[in-house]
Design a protein around this motif. Structure first.
Motif, short mmCIF file in Angstrom:
data_model
loop_
_atom_site.label_atom_id
_atom_site.label_comp_id
_atom_site.label_asym_id
_atom_site.label_seq_id
_atom_site.Cartn_x
_atom_site.Cartn_y
_atom_site.Cartn_z
N LEU A 69 0.81 -1.21 0.00
CA LEU A 69 0.00 0.00 0.00
C LEU A 69 0.84 1.27 0.00
O LEU A 69 0.52 2.23 -0.67
N GLY A 70 1.95 1.27 0.73
CA GLY A 70 2.76 2.48 0.83
C GLY A 70 3.93 2.53 -0.14
O GLY A 70 4.75 3.46 -0.07
N VAL A 71 4.02 1.55 -1.04
CA VAL A 71 5.21 1.42 -1.89
C VAL A 71 5.06 2.22 -3.19
O VAL A 71 3.98 2.29 -3.77
N SER A 72 6.17 2.81 -3.65
CA SER A 72 6.27 3.48 -4.95
C SER A 72 5.27 4.61 -5.13
O SER A 72 4.56 4.68 -6.13
N ASN A 73 5.26 5.51 -4.15
CA ASN A 73 4.50 6.75 -4.31
C ASN A 73 5.40 7.75 -5.03
O ASN A 73 6.59 7.51 -5.23
N GLU A 74 4.84 8.89 -5.41
CA GLU A 74 5.58 9.87 -6.19
C GLU A 74 5.38 11.27 -5.61
O GLU A 74 4.23 11.71 -5.43
N ALA A 75 6.47 11.95 -5.31
CA ALA A 75 6.37 13.32 -4.80
C ALA A 75 5.85 14.25 -5.89
O ALA A 75 6.33 14.23 -7.02
#
Length: 221
Positions: free
Chosen positions: A187-193
């Motif tokens: 769920l928290g993996v590979s987000n993008e700023a």
């Protein structure tokens, strides 16, 4: 200025960007053979901690002349990194920074990064560092952190020490608002700023944040 403790660990040479991030006047502690990497990178450790089975003879001679040595028996229950972190915690720093060039032992990587979740470190306001090319931060709940990044930077949140509750992140493509994270789920993996600053908070548990400044997500085509 508050004391800042740097714990150097790992089997590989320290990356230049990690060394450049070490604040002026920081107290440097080295875990066993990482002393050699610290000296090679131009750092001057104040202390050497571990069973000293991997530090070079020249490095040990340097430490005997210039640093405090805490020698532990080889037959021990804790890793050298854990012992160095415990020594750092005793100094009551405002910031604890772990830097490492990494290495080829996946178990050592997990153990070293995982050691940042130890309960004696809970009272330290800021826990962060570098593992090779990866910037990282650890937040003990209830806690929060905010850091500057370049838009497009990949950011991952992982509950490596057990479930985390009340996890929030803003300034990213896929915000979370008081979400619950189970250990090592995606769920928290590979987000993008999407902004130049990202805020993260956690109500309970130990949350590990991985920030890859050299990787930007792209749209699939």
């Amino acid at each position: 200025m508050n004391d800042i403790v740097i714990v150097v660990t790992g089997a590989a040479p320290l990356p230049a960007h990690a060394v450049a991030a070490v604040p002026t006047g920081a107290i440097v502690l080295a875990a066993d053979g990482a002393l050699d990497h610290a000296l090679a990178a131009g750092l001057i450790p104040a202390g050497l901690v571990g069973d000293l089975d991997s530090v070079s003879a020249d490095g040990l001679a340097w430490a005997e002349a210039h640093a405090t040595i805490q020698r532990h028996p080889p037959d021990k229950n804790h890793t050298d990194t854990e012992l160095a972190l415990a020594t750092a915690a005793d100094l009551n720093p405002q910031r604890l920074m772990l830097i490492s060039g990494g290495g080829d032992r996946l178990d050592h990587t997990f153990a070293a990064i995982g050691a940042l979740g130890a309960s004696p470190l809970t009272s330290i306001p800021t826990i962060d560092g570098w593992w090779g090319d990866h910037r990282l931060a650890v937040v003990h709940g209830p806690g929060r952190t905010r850091f500057e990044v370049a838009p497009g930077t990949t950011i991952s949140l992982l509950a490596l020490h057990g479930p985390c509750t009340g996890v929030s992140i803003d300034g990213v493509r896929w915000p979370l608002d008081r979400a619950d994270l189970e250990p090592a789920v995606g769920l928290g993996v590979s987000n993008e700023a999407t902004n130049d600053a990202v805020g993260v908070s956690v109500l309970s548990g130990v949350l590990t944040i991985f920030i890859n400044p050299h990787h930007h997500l792209t749209e699939a085509t």
